[in-house]
Motif scaffolding. Structure first.
Motif, PDB file in Angstrom:
ATOM      1  N   ASN A 176       0.510 -23.824  -6.284  1.00 20.28           N
ATOM      2  CA  ASN A 176       0.664 -24.866  -5.260  1.00 20.28           C
ATOM      3  C   ASN A 176       1.319 -24.265  -4.018  1.00 20.28           C
ATOM      4  N   GLY A 177       0.789 -24.590  -2.858  1.00 23.72           N
ATOM      5  CA  GLY A 177       1.321 -24.063  -1.612  1.00 23.72           C
ATOM      6  C   GLY A 177       0.929 -22.622  -1.355  1.00 23.72           C
ATOM      7  N   TYR A 178      -0.129 -22.153  -2.061  1.00 26.86           N
ATOM      8  CA  TYR A 178      -0.473 -20.724  -1.965  1.00 26.86           C
ATOM      9  C   TYR A 178      -0.877 -20.285  -0.566  1.00 26.86           C
ATOM     10  N   ARG A 179      -1.587 -21.108   0.181  1.00 25.20           N
ATOM     11  CA  ARG A 179      -2.031 -20.661   1.509  1.00 25.20           C
ATOM     12  C   ARG A 179      -0.848 -20.389   2.424  1.00 25.20           C
ATOM     13  N   TYR A 180       0.239 -21.139   2.225  1.00 23.52           N
ATOM     14  CA  TYR A 180       1.439 -20.880   3.018  1.00 23.52           C
ATOM     15  C   TYR A 180       2.145 -19.620   2.520  1.00 23.52           C
ATOM     16  N   HIS A 181       2.105 -19.431   1.223  1.00 22.35           N
ATOM     17  CA  HIS A 181       2.686 -18.210   0.652  1.00 22.35           C
ATOM     18  C   HIS A 181       1.918 -16.981   1.149  1.00 22.35           C
ATOM     19  N   LEU A 182       0.582 -17.084   1.166  1.00 16.92           N
ATOM     20  CA  LEU A 182      -0.260 -15.989   1.652  1.00 16.92           C
ATOM     21  C   LEU A 182       0.022 -15.689   3.117  1.00 16.92           C
ATOM     22  N   ALA A 183       0.072 -16.733   3.936  1.00 16.32           N
ATOM     23  CA  ALA A 183       0.334 -16.546   5.364  1.00 16.32           C
ATOM     24  C   ALA A 183       1.697 -15.906   5.589  1.00 16.32           C
ATOM     25  N   ARG A 184       2.694 -16.382   4.851  1.00 16.55           N
ATOM     26  CA  ARG A 184       4.043 -15.825   5.004  1.00 16.55           C
ATOM     27  C   ARG A 184       4.095 -14.359   4.583  1.00 16.55           C
ATOM     28  N   ASP A 185       3.524 -14.046   3.429  1.00 14.99           N
ATOM     29  CA  ASP A 185       3.614 -12.678   2.910  1.00 14.99           C
ATOM     30  C   ASP A 185       2.772 -11.687   3.706  1.00 14.99           C
ATOM     31  N   ALA A 186       1.564 -12.099   4.109  1.00 19.23           N
ATOM     32  CA  ALA A 186       0.691 -11.185   4.852  1.00 19.23           C
ATOM     33  C   ALA A 186       1.275 -10.872   6.228  1.00 19.23           C
ATOM     34  N   PHE A 187       1.574 -11.915   6.991  1.00 15.07           N
ATOM     35  CA  PHE A 187       2.123 -11.709   8.331  1.00 15.07           C
ATOM     36  C   PHE A 187       3.529 -11.114   8.251  1.00 15.07           C
ATOM     37  N   GLY A 188       4.321 -11.600   7.289  1.00 20.91           N
ATOM     38  CA  GLY A 188       5.677 -11.107   7.139  1.00 20.91           C
ATOM     39  C   GLY A 188       5.726  -9.624   6.794  1.00 20.91           C
ATOM     40  N   SER A 189       4.858  -9.190   5.883  1.00 17.93           N
ATOM     41  CA  SER A 189       4.819  -7.775   5.502  1.00 17.93           C
ATOM     42  C   SER A 189       4.351  -6.901   6.657  1.00 17.93           C
ATOM     43  N   ALA A 190       3.397  -7.399   7.427  1.00 25.23           N
ATOM     44  CA  ALA A 190       2.905  -6.651   8.579  1.00 25.23           C
ATOM     45  C   ALA A 190       4.037  -6.420   9.584  1.00 25.23           C
ATOM     46  N   CYS A 191       4.799  -7.466   9.871  1.00 29.67           N
ATOM     47  CA  CYS A 191       5.929  -7.343  10.798  1.00 29.67           C
ATOM     48  C   CYS A 191       7.032  -6.478  10.195  1.00 29.67           C
ATOM     49  N   TYR A 192       7.291  -6.695   8.934  1.00 26.61           N
ATOM     50  CA  TYR A 192       8.365  -6.012   8.217  1.00 26.61           C
ATOM     51  C   TYR A 192       8.213  -4.495   8.263  1.00 26.61           C
ATOM     52  N   PHE A 193       7.054  -4.007   7.848  1.00 28.60           N
ATOM     53  CA  PHE A 193       6.855  -2.557   7.812  1.00 28.60           C
ATOM     54  C   PHE A 193       6.728  -1.958   9.217  1.00 28.60           C
ATOM     55  N   THR A 194       6.096  -2.699  10.113  1.00 28.35           N
ATOM     56  CA  THR A 194       5.957  -2.197  11.484  1.00 28.35           C
ATOM     57  C   THR A 194       7.317  -2.029  12.147  1.00 28.35           C
ATOM     58  N   ILE A 195       8.162  -3.028  12.009  1.00 25.77           N
ATOM     59  CA  ILE A 195       9.500  -2.974  12.609  1.00 25.77           C
ATOM     60  C   ILE A 195      10.325  -1.861  11.973  1.00 25.77           C
ATOM     61  N   TYR A 196      10.280  -1.764  10.650  1.00 24.82           N
ATOM     62  CA  TYR A 196      11.070  -0.749   9.955  1.00 24.82           C
ATOM     63  C   TYR A 196      10.665   0.661  10.382  1.00 24.82           C
ATOM     64  N   GLU A 197       9.375   0.948  10.314  1.00 26.45           N
ATOM     65  CA  GLU A 197       8.880   2.286  10.639  1.00 26.45           C
ATOM     66  C   GLU A 197       9.187   2.646  12.093  1.00 26.45           C
ATOM     67  N   THR A 198       9.004   1.693  12.995  1.00 27.17           N
ATOM     68  CA  THR A 198       9.206   1.943  14.421  1.00 27.17           C
ATOM     69  C   THR A 198      10.676   2.222  14.745  1.00 27.17           C
ATOM     70  N   ILE A 199      11.562   1.346  14.258  1.00 25.04           N
ATOM     71  CA  ILE A 199      12.998   1.517  14.527  1.00 25.04           C
ATOM     72  C   ILE A 199      13.520   2.779  13.858  1.00 25.04           C
ATOM     73  N   LYS A 200      13.130   3.013  12.623  1.00 23.70           N
ATOM     74  CA  LYS A 200      13.582   4.197  11.898  1.00 23.70           C
ATOM     75  C   LYS A 200      13.147   5.472  12.606  1.00 23.70           C
ATOM     76  N   GLY A 201      11.885   5.511  13.006  1.00 26.12           N
ATOM     77  CA  GLY A 201      11.378   6.691  13.705  1.00 26.12           C
ATOM     78  C   GLY A 201      12.105   6.946  15.011  1.00 26.12           C
ATOM     79  N   PHE A 202      12.397   5.865  15.743  1.00 26.56           N
ATOM     80  CA  PHE A 202      13.109   5.987  17.008  1.00 26.56           C
ATOM     81  C   PHE A 202      14.523   6.534  16.796  1.00 26.56           C
ATOM     82  N   LEU A 203      15.221   5.998  15.802  1.00 26.04           N
ATOM     83  CA  LEU A 203      16.590   6.432  15.549  1.00 26.04           C
ATOM     84  C   LEU A 203      16.659   7.881  15.102  1.00 26.04           C
ATOM     85  N   ILE A 204      15.787   8.257  14.188  1.00 25.75           N
ATOM     86  CA  ILE A 204      15.809   9.627  13.670  1.00 25.75           C
ATOM     87  C   ILE A 204      15.407  10.620  14.759  1.00 25.75           C
TER      88      ILE A 204
END
Length: 293
Positions: A176-204
């Motif tokens: 129940n509520g899977y389409r919202y779970h999918l939207a949250r996880d797909a978009f959230g993971s895309a932002c999550y990894f992009t932000i992490y990799e970008t900030i980490k690379g900049f700092l290092i």
């Protein structure tokens, strides 16, 4: 994730080392952050004015153990999903190795979140059921009979919650509520990894100590990605709670443009920053450790 933008560095890290390090780091970070998630769900779905009042209500009626109610399944789910997520993410990055870095990170995260959401949804729905069971029971009793809900409500474990959902609503209701779970996880993971990799690379690249770069980038990506997807997460929690109460939830009833859509955001930001700072710092250190090679 470390320095993996070129093919040779990617090949030095096996899927098994990624998975093993993610299992341990995720398990530890989830133990630390679960009580904050429990408070977040309660704030999203019930009218507690402050984090403190929500916390006091939980302690008063359920005890400190109540903040860990429904912990078992999410620990298994979150640990497994995070481990598979990190491993999938690295695999997706191979497929997009000729793509510009930012696009590679975003597309890899998008694919990862989409896959993970399919098996994570039943676990998270069971967790929500466990966390809200006492409040739902109180609400049901107030509508039907005058009775002390504390003496009548039976605390449910994660496994009992899953079986109770299936018994009362059917097996498919675990999604129940899977389409919202999918939207949250797909978009959230895309932002999550992009932000992490970008900030980490900049700092290092600017000579910042790697351990600090991992911790700061993890905290920053966890907090910012939650801000971006929190309205979807709130809608998911409301819809899933109302489903348990047999109440229909039209999309127009979700307060998309109201500040109330961000109810619980404060505790979520603290939780996400803490968990991801801890998780990425441990993950990066463990994966490079000799016993995971």
């Amino acid at each position: 994730m470390g320095h993996m933008d070129n093919k040779s560095s990617i090949q030095t890290r096996s899927p098994s080392s990624t998975f093993s390090a993610a299992v341990l780091s995720s398990a530890i970070s989830n133990v630390v952050g679960f009580p904050l998630d429990s408070i977040k769900v309660r704030q999203q779905t019930y009218q507690f004015p402050t984090i403190r009042s929500c916390f006091q209500n939980a302690i008063q009626h359920e005890g400190f153990r109540g903040l860990y109610r429904g912990f078992t399944l999410p620990l298994i789910s979150a640990t497994l999903s995070r481990s598979v997520s990190f491993t999938l993410y690295e695999s997706f990055k191979y497929s997009f190795e000729n793509t510009p870095p930012s696009a590679r990170y975003f597309l890899s995260g998008l694919g990862t979140g989409s896959v993970i959401s399919l098996f994570a949804c039943p676990f998270e729905y069971s967790k929500l059921y466990s966390q809200l069971h006492a409040l739902i029971r109180k609400q049901e009793l107030q509508k039907n009979i005058s009775k002390d809900y504390k003496s009548s409500q039976r605390p449910l474990s994660s496994f009992h919650s899953a079986s109770d959902i299936v018994r009362r609503y059917g097996f498919s209701s675990l999604w129940n509520g899977y389409r919202y779970h999918l939207a949250r996880d797909a978009f959230g993971s895309a932002c999550y990894f992009t932000i992490y990799e970008t900030i980490k690379g900049f700092l290092i690249s600017n000579q910042i100590t790697p351990s600090f770069a991992y911790a700061f980038s993890g905290a920053f990506c966890g907090a910012l990605s939650w801000i971006l997807v929190f309205p979807i997460d709130t809608a998911k929690s409301i819809i899933q709670k109302n489903t348990l109460l047999s109440v229909k939830t039209p999309l127009s009833s979700i307060p998309w443009l109201s500040f109330s859509i961000y109810r619980g955001i404060g505790i979520s930001l603290v939780r996400s920053a803490l968990i991801n700072s801890c998780n990425f710092t441990l993950f990066e250190a463990l994966r490079d450790a000799s016993f995971f090679q």
